[in-house]
Design an enzyme around this catalytic site. Sequence first.
Site, PDB file in Angstrom:
ATOM      1  N   LEU A   1      -1.724 -11.603  -0.146  1.00 39.28           N
ATOM      2  CA  LEU A   1      -2.908 -11.057   0.522  1.00 39.28           C
ATOM      3  C   LEU A   1      -3.949 -12.141   0.750  1.00 39.28           C
ATOM      4  O   LEU A   1      -4.661 -12.130   1.757  1.00 39.28           O
ATOM      5  CB  LEU A   1      -3.508  -9.916  -0.303  1.00 39.28           C
ATOM      6  CG  LEU A   1      -2.636  -8.662  -0.435  1.00 39.28           C
ATOM      7  CD1 LEU A   1      -3.377  -7.587  -1.224  1.00 39.28           C
ATOM      8  CD2 LEU A   1      -2.252  -8.107   0.935  1.00 39.28           C
TER       9      LEU A   1
ATOM     10  N   SER B   1      -6.260   0.325  -2.593  1.00 45.38           N
ATOM     11  CA  SER B   1      -7.220  -0.545  -3.255  1.00 45.38           C
ATOM     12  C   SER B   1      -6.872  -0.825  -4.712  1.00 45.38           C
ATOM     13  O   SER B   1      -7.396  -1.762  -5.307  1.00 45.38           O
ATOM     14  CB  SER B   1      -8.624   0.064  -3.175  1.00 45.38           C
ATOM     15  OG  SER B   1      -9.056   0.075  -1.829  1.00 45.38           O
TER      16      SER B   1
ATOM     17  N   GLN C   1     -36.439  -9.071  26.779  1.00 47.63           N
ATOM     18  CA  GLN C   1     -36.551  -9.601  25.419  1.00 47.63           C
ATOM     19  C   GLN C   1     -35.520  -8.977  24.479  1.00 47.63           C
ATOM     20  O   GLN C   1     -34.913  -9.663  23.665  1.00 47.63           O
ATOM     21  CB  GLN C   1     -37.956  -9.361  24.864  1.00 47.63           C
ATOM     22  CG  GLN C   1     -39.009 -10.250  25.511  1.00 47.63           C
ATOM     23  CD  GLN C   1     -40.326 -10.201  24.790  1.00 47.63           C
ATOM     24  OE1 GLN C   1     -40.552  -9.357  23.919  1.00 47.63           O
ATOM     25  NE2 GLN C   1     -41.223 -11.101  25.154  1.00 47.63           N
TER      26      GLN C   1
ATOM     27  N   GLU D   1      -6.072  -5.172   4.079  1.00 46.19           N
ATOM     28  CA  GLU D   1      -6.157  -6.449   3.352  1.00 46.19           C
ATOM     29  C   GLU D   1      -7.412  -6.515   2.487  1.00 46.19           C
ATOM     30  O   GLU D   1      -8.068  -7.535   2.399  1.00 46.19           O
ATOM     31  CB  GLU D   1      -6.132  -7.638   4.324  1.00 46.19           C
ATOM     32  CG  GLU D   1      -5.031  -7.621   5.343  1.00 46.19           C
ATOM     33  CD  GLU D   1      -3.671  -7.941   4.745  1.00 46.19           C
ATOM     34  OE1 GLU D   1      -3.650  -8.481   3.627  1.00 46.19           O
ATOM     35  OE2 GLU D   1      -2.666  -7.615   5.381  1.00 46.19           O
TER      36      GLU D   1
ATOM     37  N   LEU E   1     -22.980  -2.963  27.066  1.00 49.50           N
ATOM     38  CA  LEU E   1     -22.281  -2.774  28.341  1.00 49.50           C
ATOM     39  C   LEU E   1     -22.573  -1.414  28.979  1.00 49.50           C
ATOM     40  O   LEU E   1     -22.100  -1.136  30.081  1.00 49.50           O
ATOM     41  CB  LEU E   1     -20.775  -2.918  28.139  1.00 49.50           C
ATOM     42  CG  LEU E   1     -20.281  -4.334  27.857  1.00 49.50           C
ATOM     43  CD1 LEU E   1     -18.822  -4.315  27.431  1.00 49.50           C
ATOM     44  CD2 LEU E   1     -20.448  -5.218  29.068  1.00 49.50           C
ATOM     45  N   GLY E   2     -23.322  -0.578  28.285  1.00 52.88           N
ATOM     46  CA  GLY E   2     -23.655   0.722  28.857  1.00 52.88           C
ATOM     47  C   GLY E   2     -22.419   1.596  28.995  1.00 52.88           C
ATOM     48  O   GLY E   2     -21.454   1.460  28.237  1.00 52.88           O
TER      49      GLY E   2
ATOM     50  N   ALA F   1      -3.092 -13.767   3.976  1.00 55.33           N
ATOM     51  CA  ALA F   1      -3.376 -12.932   5.139  1.00 55.33           C
ATOM     52  C   ALA F   1      -4.883 -12.794   5.357  1.00 55.33           C
ATOM     53  O   ALA F   1      -5.371 -12.838   6.486  1.00 55.33           O
ATOM     54  CB  ALA F   1      -2.728 -11.568   4.975  1.00 55.33           C
ATOM     55  N   ARG F   2      -5.614 -12.648   4.253  1.00 51.09           N
ATOM     56  CA  ARG F   2      -7.073 -12.507   4.370  1.00 51.09           C
ATOM     57  C   ARG F   2      -7.693 -13.775   4.940  1.00 51.09           C
ATOM     58  O   ARG F   2      -8.665 -13.718   5.699  1.00 51.09           O
ATOM     59  CB  ARG F   2      -7.671 -12.221   2.985  1.00 51.09           C
ATOM     60  CG  ARG F   2      -7.311 -10.852   2.460  1.00 51.09           C
ATOM     61  CD  ARG F   2      -7.600 -10.726   0.973  1.00 51.09           C
ATOM     62  NE  ARG F   2      -7.280  -9.375   0.517  1.00 51.09           N
ATOM     63  CZ  ARG F   2      -7.338  -8.988  -0.761  1.00 51.09           C
ATOM     64  NH1 ARG F   2      -7.681  -9.862  -1.701  1.00 51.09           N
ATOM     65  NH2 ARG F   2      -7.046  -7.753  -1.079  1.00 51.09           N
TER      66      ARG F   2
ATOM     67  N   THR G   1       0.833  -1.210   0.000  1.00 53.12           N
ATOM     68  CA  THR G   1       0.000   0.000   0.000  1.00 53.12           C
ATOM     69  C   THR G   1       0.863   1.253   0.000  1.00 53.12           C
ATOM     70  O   THR G   1       1.915   1.293   0.625  1.00 53.12           O
ATOM     71  CB  THR G   1      -0.926  -0.017   1.230  1.00 53.12           C
ATOM     72  OG1 THR G   1      -1.884  -1.044   1.037  1.00 53.12           O
ATOM     73  CG2 THR G   1      -1.639   1.307   1.431  1.00 53.12           C
TER      74      THR G   1
END
Lengths: 388, 264
Positions: free
Chosen positions: A244, A143, A284, A368, A343-344, A247-248, A137
Amino acid sequence: MTPDTRTPDFLELDGLLTDDERHVRDAVGRFVDERVLPIIADCFEHERFPTELVSEMAALGLFGPTFKDYGCAGLSNIAYGLIMQELERGDSGLRSFASVQSGLVMYPIHRYGSAEQKERWLPALARAEKVGCFGLTEPDGGSDPGTMKTHARKSAGDWVLNGAKMWITNGTVADVAVVWARTDDGVRGFLVEKGTPGYTARDIHHKFSLRASVTSELFFDDCRVPERNRLPEAAGLSAPLSCLTQARYGIAWGAIGAAQACYREALTFAEQRTLFGQTLIHKQIIQQRLADMLRRITTAQLLAWQLGRLKDQDRMHHTQVSLAKWNNVRMALDVAREARDLLGAGGISVEQVPVRHMLNLESVITYEGTETIHQLIVGRQITGVEAF
Amino acid sequence: MKVLVVVRQVPDSTTTIKIRLDGCDIERTGVKMVVNPFDEFAIELAVQLREKRADVSAVTALIVGPAAAAEALRTALAVGADDGVHLQDPAFDGFDELQLAAAIAAVVRDGGYDLILLGKQEIDLDSGQLGPALAECLDWPHVGATVKAEFAADGRSVTAGRRIEGAEEVVEVRLPAVLTIDKGLCEMRYPSLPNLMRAKKKPVRTLGAADVPGLAAATGALGGTRMQDLQPPPERPPGKIIPGEPEQAARELVRLLREEAKVI
């Protein structure tokens, strides 16, 4: 048997694994529980990569574990995936370190390197006496690597590199960089050693993600690299792209670990926190949210397992990896955000794992191959038309 | 010198312990099982001896348990044991520690071992009796809860340190002997993944009840004990909050401690 909703392993992935794979997962899991989890929040908070764990990871044999030679363990790809899962249950930064060392440095040397390069680097990288990084990169974007600006020109039998690489994990700590550059014959790969005149690296700070990981820029200013440091078997962009894919593949598994860590903490919290006279699990909405997290983790697990099976049978297609990376990282990011919310107020603290994983996964969903890139890769596979 | 390490498999300390439906044991199926942490110290000590001393020729790991217990054996082999013995038979299931010790003794008596190491207790049922019982069955000396062990250069004796109330006891014992190991002597290394793979290829002898010489005679005469019933500890009663001004509340607290709890 009661389905395991705590790990979670709702559809008994455990039963699909071999004894070897279970052993590997448990051994790495114990290392993560005992050595990583006690320190990792502090590392993240203070932007510190836990260098002290690297030699321990090497002693465990976590680098290049699928290779059968150079002192490596010769594990299945599913076992490799489980290593990534357990490391990322600790932190994406640690998993990134292992991904880069194994999938982006050892793999290209193993696949595209000369006998001399393999002998010199692979045992040292497996033992982590040497650390590597991967430069593809560039500052103008990642990309569309076909338009890379870094180039290498032949000069008196050597190569002269000019250009820059950006967002490089392990850049400043690396002893060797696998650098991809344009030449008159197309893209080629070079092993650039630390200390080579004209090669410098600088850390990128002010990150809000992967804070327990080193991220760097690499600069090449008339950097002279001998021909023997070129990866002789790598010709064209397909070479870095094949790295890649490795790695992906690891990321598709790693993301599950991050999601498991977030889900477990959310579940424990929901069992203990009282709200309007009842613990949260009686509500719920909470049950629906936990069920949704479990559903998404479970589908990601089975997807990763089948992908690993295909890879072990040498039948995996890179577009299948794209689907898995896209699905599983999206899953993990959504689960992490959901758990953070559940978790607030406590969820914003680094003392709880979801916010750390959530921030890390913002990188994981970007590097990646961004989510969009993977969608377009799958789209191209469906339609036969490139729409990048 | 030949070293034997006895390994036990116990539920992982993070799992929720449940009592089996028949009430005669804890639930061991569907539970994550690990090597008993105290036995890990014994494994590490044995492997260190093997690495440091030229006169240590072999380390054998032994386990009694179902097929799944092979996993614990494999961990010991991955850490550095040379070979394994797996006593696996439904006949062993109901054995108490003394019967288990008699069975193990029958297997290892003629094995030429000089030293037997194991953890001082198991973290599940916590009896801590297997080591002493094994020494008794073999008629060997035993040192319990060892925190230091120095082996003589000639390999014939060991000076062992034991932590006792307020002091450390130092004892010397001639080999062969049984040592049970306490926390603090060493920590087991993590088995590396290449060694985990190699461990598969190390020899493991699997023995059933019929393969143990004189088993019926050795265990039958002992009678043995049998677990009748297991009960979870009673739930703790909820705490009590004493309202009022601090002075009054303190007075009330002292009164309750004296008259109700009768602790002062």
